[in-house]
Every structure is written in C-alpha cells, then in structure tokens.
Design an enzyme around this catalytic site. Structure first.
Site, PDB file in Angstrom:
ATOM      1  N   ARG A 180       0.857  -1.198   0.000  1.00 24.29           N
ATOM      2  CA  ARG A 180       0.000   0.000   0.000  1.00 24.29           C
ATOM      3  C   ARG A 180       0.886   1.239   0.000  1.00 24.29           C
ATOM      4  NH1 ARG A 180      -4.183  -1.787   4.779  1.00 24.29           N
ATOM      5  NH2 ARG A 180      -5.004  -3.647   3.734  1.00 24.29           N
ATOM      6  N   ARG A 260      -2.655 -28.408   6.268  1.00 22.50           N
ATOM      7  CA  ARG A 260      -1.687 -27.934   7.251  1.00 22.50           C
ATOM      8  C   ARG A 260      -2.404 -27.708   8.569  1.00 22.50           C
ATOM      9  NH1 ARG A 260       0.471 -22.878   6.567  1.00 22.50           N
ATOM     10  NH2 ARG A 260      -1.008 -22.345   4.938  1.00 22.50           N
ATOM     11  N   ARG A 291       3.840 -16.437  14.399  1.00 18.95           N
ATOM     12  CA  ARG A 291       3.274 -15.232  15.003  1.00 18.95           C
ATOM     13  C   ARG A 291       2.792 -15.567  16.405  1.00 18.95           C
ATOM     14  NH1 ARG A 291      -2.785 -14.477  12.294  1.00 18.95           N
ATOM     15  NH2 ARG A 291      -3.563 -16.406  13.160  1.00 18.95           N
ATOM     16  N   ASP A 366     -13.480 -17.967   5.273  1.00 17.52           N
ATOM     17  CA  ASP A 366     -13.682 -17.143   6.453  1.00 17.52           C
ATOM     18  C   ASP A 366     -15.097 -17.369   6.981  1.00 17.52           C
ATOM     19  OD1 ASP A 366     -11.235 -15.903   7.003  1.00 17.52           O
ATOM     20  OD2 ASP A 366     -11.542 -14.428   5.409  1.00 17.52           O
TER      21      ASP A 366
END
Ligand code: FDA
Length: 389
Positions: A180, A260, A291, A366
């Site tokens: 961006r 996975r 993370r 999602d």
C-alpha cells in the site's frame, strides 16, 4: 422411530446456521452432534480466568464482511465491538506495521519517500528477474515486491508456515503481495468488522436457543454405539447435513486430502501487556513460531474485567497435518484438487446428505463465507430435502 427431522453433523458456523434456518423456516426438530465438547467449531472461544482474556481456542478469529445479508444475519444474534484489526511484525530487532505500506517501506529504507517515489523504487527492485517466469515461490516473491522487502517480511515467514524452503515451493502459493502506497495499515478492507461483544460462544448459543434444536456433544458420527451414527441414519433415511471431512465420510477410500495444521504454545507473562497489540508476526528465521496472539488486546473495551498484571500469549507453529491433527488450511496441490473433485462427485450422489462447510468441501473459508454458503445451501438444497419427506 425417535429420529428428528434433520441431523446436523458439526456444530460449527455452517451447522449452526443451517439449524437456525431449518427451525425458523419450517419449524422442524433438529439434532446437532459434534465430536468435540463444545459448540462453535473452530470459531469457539473461552474466557481465561487468570487474565480475563477471551482465548480463541483454534487460532485468532476476526469477524469481517462486506456481505449485507451476512452482516444483517449475524447482528440478530450478537452485536460487535468497534475493534479494527491491525498486525505488526518484528524483523531484525525492529517492529514494523503490516500489511506492507508506506510506513513499512519508509522505516525499512530509512527514507521519507512519497507514494510515487516508493512505487518507483519497488517496481525497480521487482524488476530484478524481469523477463523470466518465476520458477518457485522465492522468485515469485522477488518479482512481486523486490528482493529487500520480500526477504525481510515474506521469505522466512512463509518458510515457517510451510516448513519448506520457498525456493522449493510452487510460485502459485502467492499470487499477489499487495503493497500500500499510503499509511493505511487497517488489515481488512471489508465494510464491516468487529468482535462479538459478549464473546463468540454467547453468539453461537443465541443462534440455537430454541427447544426444537438439541445438541449432543462428544458424539462422533462414525461411532455406531451412539444413535445418530452414519449407518443408522442412512438406513432410516433421515436427512443429514454433514460438515466433517469429506474424505473421512467415505472412509478415505479414494485417498486422503492434505491439510496444514497449527500447534499453539501458551506462554504467560507477569505483566499487563506484552506486545501492545493483539497480533505480532515474527518475520525472521531465528524465532521458530510464525506469530503470537495476545488475546487480551482483542478486547480493550473489557479492561475493567481483565487482570492488569498478567497476560497470556499463544505462539503459533505451523506444520503439515497427519490424520489425527486438526486440519486447518487445505494444501490444495493439483493432486488434492483432482482428488476432491472425485469426492465431490460421490458426495453429490449420496442420497439425503448435504455436504457443507470447510471440511465437507475441502476449502479455506472465512466465517462470513461459511455463513453465506450455509444460507444458500439451506435455500437451495436443505429445505427442498426436508420438504420431500
Ligand atoms: P468447523 O470446522 O468450524 O466445524 C466443523 C465441526 O464438525 C467441528 O466442530 C468438528 O468437531 C465437527 N465434526 C467433524 N467431524 C465430526 C464427526 N465425525 N462427528 C461429529 N462432529 C464432527 N475466519 C474468519 O472469518 N476470520 C478469522 O480471523 C479466521 N481465523 C482462522 C484461523 C484459523 C487458524 C483457522 C483454521 C480458521 C480461521 N477462520 C477465520 C475460518 C473459520 O474458522 C471457519 O470459517 C469456520 O470455522 C468454518 O465453519 P465450519 O462450520 O465450516 O467448520
């Protein structure tokens, strides 16, 4: 016989949405079974008594959508906080904003580029392999954003995600790497986002708060010692919605679809706030996890119910899944796609059974996608199946 009008295998968002619709639209009796000891599927969360954090048991879940039908639907069962998702990354001793934006670029190059200058620089760096077809993910990453940014933020993270050197991964895994050229580091671009005010589980309980919906937990569809098992339901011709793994349904007879998984390692700190944000990526190879999630920071509005001196963090370690692991992300090689196409054909031929959800259709969705698909599957497949009897 004592069977309900509809049996739903899986109390995840697909199953809950179908149950809610069947009762609302046709007033039928529904039994939901789930092999786990809770409803909500992978979106389930629980409160951590020590810290007051809402822990998302199967990984961080952020709700976001641009689909008006889905947004109106979910708001019938919960309201949402004004949480806006933002992610940071630790690289070489510094913290950078993600997704890669002008702030990331200027911090990384110690510069004050304008949008046009940054764009020109990255185009130049991305031209390193100009004229060649990216042979692997490494070349693809360099061709998309140039070597410096790719190696700092993408290369090692991807290697940890796949437990494979990116030069041995197919280029097709990464189609786009958006940069961006402004300072916007809002992660999602959707019209609506937020977290359920009273938590995910309260939302899901509200969806099925009706005496015509009964739930059996710790109940496996393939366990013939319980009444709602595959063989018994098929023999009795009871309509079934199945949201478990499609290959498992057919006893893996054509082979196994590959996934996975992620292992979570819980770490507790005697401090109120460890990262200062909910999600910290670790871009370098020296940190073995991809993370870490600091759940308290998803819900700053609950500060008065949280422990000011303690926090809990989950580190995520990614790897290939075995049959006994939680399947999280479909690997989707060409071989997997071909195998799924065969299972899909078999599933379509299965009388009185509708396959749905991420496991039943071998796909990453999602939450908003799964709700939308469940609403459509209800209208197009499940209601007609129920009306047939
Ligand atoms: P889900 O897997 O939730 O439910 C299926 C249910 O079937 C499970 O409860 C399972 O126990 C049950 N089942 C399977 N076999 C059975 C059997 N034999 N007998 C009985 N029950 C059985 N989405 C999003 O919008 N924002 C986000 O931030 C994230 N984050 C995220 C992180 C990670 C790590 C993952 C893996 C996924 C996400 N998601 C997400 C996606 C989200 O989790 C997903 O869209 C929904 O959970 C899908 O709901 P389903 O009902 O399809 O499956």
């Amino acid at each position: 016989n004592e069977y309900p009008d509809l049996v739903i295998v899986g109390a995840g968002l697909f199953g809950l949405t179908v149950a809610q619709q069947a009762v609302e639209k046709l007033g039928v009796n529904v039994r939901i079974i789930d092999v786990r000891d809770h409803i909500g599927g992978n979106a389930y969360s629980y409160m951590d008594p020590e810290t007051g954090a809402e822990i998302h048991k199967y990984g961080a879940h952020l709700f976001h959508t641009s689909n008006k039908r889905v947004w109106d639907y979910v708001n019938r069962f919960t309201s949402f906080t004004d949480y806006v998702h933002r992610v940071y990354a630790t690289h070489d001793g510094e913290v950078y904003p993600l997704p890669i934006n002008l702030g990331t670029v200027n911090q990384f190059f110690r510069a004050h580029y304008t949008p046009a200058e940054a764009k020109a620089l990255i185009e130049e760096q991305a031209g390193e392999l100009a004229g060649t077809d990216p042979a692997n993910l490494n070349d693809q990453g360099i061709s998309l954003i140039g070597r410096p940014l790719y190696e700092a933020f993408i290369k090692n993270y991807t290697a940890k995600q796949w437990q494979t050197d990116p030069s041995e991964l197919p280029a097709s895994i990464i189609k786009r790497l958006p940069v961006r050229f402004n300072y916007n580091n809002r992660y999602f671009k959707d019209t609506w986002e937020g977290l359920p005010v009273d938590g995910y589980t309260a939302w899901f309980e509200k969806m099925i708060d009706d005496p015509r919906i009964e739930v059996s937990l710790n109940t496996d569809f393939f366990d013939e010692s319980q009444p709602y098992n595959k063989r018994a339901l098929l023999e009795a011709g009871v309509p079934v919605v199945y949201t478990g793994p499609v290959d498992r349904y057919f006893d893996y007879d054509l082979g196994e679809l590959k996934w996975r998984t992620v292992d979570f390692k819980e770490v507790r700190y005697d401090e109120g706030d460890h990262f200062g944000c909910p999600v910290m990526n670790f871009s370098d190879a020296d940190v073995p996890y991809t993370r870490a999630i600091e759940f308290k920071n998803f819900n700053p509005e609950r500060a008065d119910q949280q422990n000011p001196d303690k926090t809990v963090v989950w580190e995520e370690y990614s790897r290939f899944a075995d049959r006994d692991d939680e399947p999280y992300y479909p690997i989707n090689t060409e071989a997997d796609k071909a195998l799924y196409a065969q299972y899909k054909q078999k599933a379509a031929e299965e009388p009185n059974v509708v396959f749905g959800g991420r496991l039943g259709t071998y796909a990453y969705y999602d939450m908003h996608n799964v709700i939308d698909q469940a609403l459509t599957a209800y209208e197009e497949q499940i209601e007609p199946m129920l009306k047939k009897d």
